[in-house]
Design a protein around this motif. Structure first.
Motif, mmCIF file in Angstrom:
data_model
loop_
_atom_site.group_PDB
_atom_site.id
_atom_site.type_symbol
_atom_site.label_atom_id
_atom_site.label_comp_id
_atom_site.label_asym_id
_atom_site.label_seq_id
_atom_site.Cartn_x
_atom_site.Cartn_y
_atom_site.Cartn_z
ATOM 1 N N GLU A 65 0.918 -1.097 0.071
ATOM 2 C CA GLU A 65 -0.015 0.048 -0.030
ATOM 3 C C GLU A 65 0.780 1.144 -0.038
ATOM 4 O OE1 GLU A 65 -2.474 -0.436 3.442
ATOM 5 O OE2 GLU A 65 -4.144 -0.856 2.348
ATOM 6 N N PRO A 66 0.462 2.319 -0.385
ATOM 7 C CA PRO A 66 1.150 3.628 -0.662
ATOM 8 C C PRO A 66 1.769 3.950 0.873
ATOM 9 C CG PRO A 66 -0.888 3.973 -1.812
ATOM 10 C CD PRO A 66 -0.811 2.685 -1.050
ATOM 11 N N SER A 67 3.015 4.575 0.742
ATOM 12 C CA SER A 67 3.404 5.172 1.961
ATOM 13 C C SER A 67 4.356 6.299 1.919
ATOM 14 C CB SER A 67 4.125 4.277 2.901
ATOM 15 O OG SER A 67 4.626 4.844 4.085
ATOM 16 N N THR A 68 4.295 7.393 2.475
ATOM 17 C CA THR A 68 5.416 8.533 2.614
ATOM 18 C C THR A 68 6.320 8.316 3.764
ATOM 19 O OG1 THR A 68 4.126 9.884 0.922
ATOM 20 C CG2 THR A 68 5.967 10.773 2.360
ATOM 21 N N ARG A 69 5.759 8.625 4.959
ATOM 22 C CA ARG A 69 6.234 8.870 6.140
ATOM 23 C C ARG A 69 6.825 7.360 6.562
ATOM 24 N NH1 ARG A 69 2.678 12.546 5.251
ATOM 25 N NH2 ARG A 69 1.406 10.985 4.429
ATOM 26 N N THR A 70 6.029 6.269 6.495
ATOM 27 C CA THR A 70 6.722 5.084 7.158
ATOM 28 C C THR A 70 7.632 4.304 6.444
ATOM 29 O OG1 THR A 70 4.259 4.619 7.919
ATOM 30 C CG2 THR A 70 5.714 2.948 8.277
ATOM 31 N N ARG A 71 7.625 4.282 5.244
ATOM 32 C CA ARG A 71 8.714 3.960 4.612
ATOM 33 C C ARG A 71 9.994 4.697 4.354
ATOM 34 N NH1 ARG A 71 9.031 2.045 -1.951
ATOM 35 N NH2 ARG A 71 10.140 3.899 -2.295
ATOM 36 N N ILE A 118 7.027 -4.678 6.290
ATOM 37 C CA ILE A 118 5.937 -4.996 5.399
ATOM 38 C C ILE A 118 4.812 -4.212 5.697
ATOM 39 C CG2 ILE A 118 4.376 -6.831 4.535
ATOM 40 C CD1 ILE A 118 6.624 -9.009 5.376
ATOM 41 N N ARG A 119 4.194 -3.471 4.750
ATOM 42 C CA ARG A 119 2.972 -2.893 4.830
ATOM 43 C C ARG A 119 1.903 -3.633 3.886
ATOM 44 N NH1 ARG A 119 1.301 3.416 4.453
ATOM 45 N NH2 ARG A 119 2.106 3.238 6.757
ATOM 46 N N GLU A 120 0.751 -4.104 4.589
ATOM 47 C CA GLU A 120 0.061 -5.038 3.654
ATOM 48 C C GLU A 120 -1.494 -4.656 3.874
ATOM 49 O OE1 GLU A 120 0.546 -7.739 1.690
ATOM 50 O OE2 GLU A 120 -1.487 -7.753 1.662
ATOM 51 N N SER A 148 -3.527 -2.563 12.526
ATOM 52 C CA SER A 148 -2.293 -2.381 13.422
ATOM 53 C C SER A 148 -1.290 -1.537 12.722
ATOM 54 C CB SER A 148 -1.843 -3.926 13.573
ATOM 55 O OG SER A 148 -0.638 -3.681 14.626
ATOM 56 N N HIS A 149 -0.817 -0.763 13.139
ATOM 57 C CA HIS A 149 0.255 -0.012 13.073
ATOM 58 C C HIS A 149 1.203 0.308 13.897
ATOM 59 C CE1 HIS A 149 2.530 2.691 10.371
ATOM 60 N NE2 HIS A 149 1.723 3.468 9.906
ATOM 61 N N PRO A 150 1.968 -0.585 14.687
ATOM 62 C CA PRO A 150 2.503 -0.512 15.966
ATOM 63 C C PRO A 150 3.603 0.547 15.783
ATOM 64 C CG PRO A 150 3.392 -2.697 14.875
ATOM 65 C CD PRO A 150 2.181 -1.889 13.954
ATOM 66 N N THR A 151 4.340 0.756 15.105
ATOM 67 C CA THR A 151 5.321 1.936 15.002
ATOM 68 C C THR A 151 4.552 3.345 15.139
ATOM 69 O OG1 THR A 151 6.062 1.918 12.643
ATOM 70 C CG2 THR A 151 7.410 0.525 14.405
ATOM 71 N N GLN A 152 3.584 3.268 14.397
ATOM 72 C CA GLN A 152 2.939 4.680 14.521
ATOM 73 C C GLN A 152 2.548 4.851 15.935
ATOM 74 O OE1 GLN A 152 2.026 6.993 11.863
ATOM 75 N NE2 GLN A 152 1.262 8.333 13.505
ATOM 76 N N GLY A 153 1.648 3.776 16.618
ATOM 77 C CA GLY A 153 1.226 3.859 17.903
ATOM 78 C C GLY A 153 2.508 4.308 18.983
ATOM 79 N N HIS A 276 -2.056 14.173 14.195
ATOM 80 C CA HIS A 276 -2.671 13.668 12.946
ATOM 81 C C HIS A 276 -1.662 12.910 12.477
ATOM 82 C CE1 HIS A 276 -4.587 12.985 9.183
ATOM 83 N NE2 HIS A 276 -5.441 14.092 9.425
ATOM 84 N N PRO A 277 -1.911 11.397 12.055
ATOM 85 C CA PRO A 277 -0.809 10.759 11.433
ATOM 86 C C PRO A 277 -0.332 10.928 10.219
ATOM 87 C CG PRO A 277 -3.026 9.394 11.414
ATOM 88 C CD PRO A 277 -3.073 10.775 12.393
ATOM 89 N N GLN A 278 -1.363 11.759 9.379
ATOM 90 C CA GLN A 278 -1.117 11.994 8.102
ATOM 91 C C GLN A 278 -1.251 10.587 7.083
ATOM 92 O OE1 GLN A 278 1.216 15.529 7.020
ATOM 93 N NE2 GLN A 278 2.456 15.007 8.796
ATOM 94 N N PRO A 279 -1.505 10.720 6.003
ATOM 95 C CA PRO A 279 -1.747 11.912 5.051
ATOM 96 C C PRO A 279 -2.914 12.729 5.645
ATOM 97 C CG PRO A 279 -2.275 10.005 4.000
ATOM 98 C CD PRO A 279 -1.506 9.493 5.307
ATOM 99 N N MET A 280 -3.008 13.961 5.497
ATOM 100 C CA MET A 280 -4.093 14.907 5.947
ATOM 101 C C MET A 280 -5.042 15.194 4.761
ATOM 102 S SD MET A 280 -3.011 17.877 8.329
ATOM 103 C CE MET A 280 -1.207 18.298 7.899
HETATM 104 N N1 CP Z 1 1.244 7.882 9.080
HETATM 105 C C1 CP Z 1 1.611 7.121 7.987
HETATM 106 O O1 CP Z 1 1.379 5.896 8.102
HETATM 107 O O2 CP Z 1 1.986 7.815 6.840
HETATM 108 P P1 CP Z 1 2.289 7.101 5.730
HETATM 109 O O3 CP Z 1 1.215 6.388 5.139
HETATM 110 O O4 CP Z 1 2.842 8.123 4.864
HETATM 111 O O5 CP Z 1 3.340 5.941 5.885
#
Ligand code: CP
Length: 322
Positions: A65-71, A118-120, A148-153, A276-280
Motif C-alpha cells: 500500500e502507498p506510504s510516504t512517512r513510514t517507508r 511489511i505494509r500489507e 495495526s500500525h505499531p510503530t505509529q502507535g 494527525h498521523p497523516q496523510p491529511m
Molecule cells: N502515518 C503513516 O502511516 O503515513 P504513511 O502512510 O505516509 O506511511
C-alpha cells in the motif's frame, strides 16, 4: 472485522523478535522502546547512532500500500543504525508475475535479508510471513489493513510523552474514521497499556468501531462533547480506500460536523496538542489553520517516526548484528 492472526512476537528468552501488533506488550516493554526512541530523538541531528549497531544487517522494505512517512522513516532509521536497506518495488518485482508473498520472502532470505518491514492490505499476511521465516529473521509491521500500525502507535505515545510527561494523566480524544483505522487501534493499545486517564472515541456512528473493540473507551457522536477538556486531540482521515464507493461520507457534510476548526478546538484544554498521523485532507477532517497552528504537533510526529523505528529495529535486530 478479521483478526490479524496470532504469532508469538518474542524469542524464547523473552526479547522482542517481531513487531506486528502492540497488543500483548506490557507497559514496561513499551516504556523501554519509548526511552530508547527518546534517546535517538534527542540526538537525531547529531548522528546519535554513530556506533552503527546494525552494521551487517540487511533490511527489506516491502509495501503493498502507498506510504510516504513510514517507508522513508524506516529507511532512514535502518541506515542511521548502519544497516543495508533495500526498498523492494513490489510492482516491479516478480510479485507482478504471480509470485506469492512467501516465495518473494524465501528469495530474499536466500539473499540474507534478516528483517522484513511489511505494509500489507490483507489481514493475516504478516503473521503468516512471521510463521514461515527462519529463526533469525524478524518481521515488522509498517501497517496491516485496518488492524495495526505499531510503530505509529509508539511514535504517537512518544509525542504525547514529550509534550505532556506522563500519559497516565491525559484525556485523549481520537476523532474520525476509527472503524477503519489501524492508527487508532495501535494508538489505543499504546495509550491503554500506559494507563491513559480517559480515552474517547469521537465520530459519526458509522465510523465508530464495533462495540466489543476499544474496551474502556467512552464514545461520542458529537465533536464538541468529545473535545470538552481533552489534553490530546488525535484527528484521523476518512480511509476512503476501505469503503465501497457509494458509502464514502460527503466531504463538506463531514467537515461541517466533524472537521477540527479553531472554534471547536477551543473546547479542549487550552494546552491541548493536536495530532494527525497523516496523510491529511485539509478542509475535510481538519482546518488548515489548526493543522499549521501553535497547538499542532503533527510534524513532530513525523520526526519521531525515525527515532521510534530506530529503537524498534535495534530491539529486534541488534542482537543478530552483535
Ligand atoms: N502515518 C503513516 O502511516 O503515513 P504513511 O502512510 O505516509 O506511511
Amino acid at each position: 472485522m478479521a483478526a490479524s492472526g496470532t504469532i508469538d512476537q518474542r524469542r524464547a528468552d523473552g526479547t522482542l523478535r517481531h513487531l506486528i501488533t502492540l497488543e500483548g506488550l506490557g507497559a514496561d516493554e513499551i516504556e523501554a522502546l519509548l526511552a530508547r526512541a527518546q534517546h535517538y530523538a534527542r540526538g537525531l541531528d547529531q548522528s546519535a547512532a554513530r556506533s552503527e549497531p546494525l552494521r551487517g544487517v540487511t533490511i527489506a522494505n516491502l509495501f503493498t500500500e502507498p506510504s510516504t512517512r513510514t517507508r522513508v522513516s524506516f529507511e532512514l532509521a535502518g541506515r542511521r543504525l548502519g544497516a543495508d536497506v533495500v526498498n523492494i518495488e513490489l510492482q516491479l518485482s516478480s510479485r507482478a508475475k504471480g509470485e506469492s508473498m512467501l516465495d518473494t520472502i524465501y528469495t530474499l532470505e536466500a539473499l540474507h535479508f534478516v528483517v522484513f518491514v511489511i505494509r500489507e492490505a490483507e489481514p493475516g499476511v504478516l503473521a503468516q510471513v512471521a510463521a514461515h521465516v527462519g529463526p533469525k529473521v524478524s518481521v515488522l509491521s509498517a501497517g496491516e489493513a485496518h488492524l495495526s500500525h505499531p510503530t505509529q502507535g509508539l511514535l504517537d505515545a512518544l509525542t504525547v510523552r514529550q509534550h505532556k510527561g506522563s500519559i497516565a494523566a491525559q484525556t485523549i480524544a481520537i476523532v474520525g474514521d476509527i472503524r477503519h483505522s489501524r492508527v487508532a487501534r495501535s494508538a489505543y493499545q499504546a495509550f491503554h497499556a500506559l494507563g491513559a486517564r480517559a480515552l474517547r472515541l469521537v465520530g459519526p456512528a458509522a465510523l465508530l468501531p464495533a462495540p466489543h473493540e476499544f474496551a474502556g473507551c467512552e464514545r461520542f457522536e458529537t465533536l464538541e462533547e468529545g473535545l470538552e477538556g481533552a489534553d490530546v486531540v488525535m484527528i484521523l482521515r476518512i480511509q476512503k480506500e476501505r469503503f465501497a464507493a457509494n458509502e464514502i461520507p460527503d466531504a463538506q457534510q463531514y467537515f461541517a460536523r466533524y472537521g477540527l476548526t479553531a472554534a471547536r478546538l477551543s473546547r479542549a484544554h487550552p494546552d491541548a496538542i493536536v495530532m494527525h498521523p497523516q496523510p491529511m485532507n485539509r478542509g475535510i477532517e481538519i482546518a488548515s489553520d489548526v493543522a499549521d497552528g501553535p497547538q499542532s504537533v503533527i510534524r513532530q510526529q513525523v520526526s519521531n517516526g525515525v527515532a521510534v523505528r530506530m529503537a524498534v529495529l535495534e530491539a529486534v535486530a541488534g542482537a543478530a548484528a552483535a
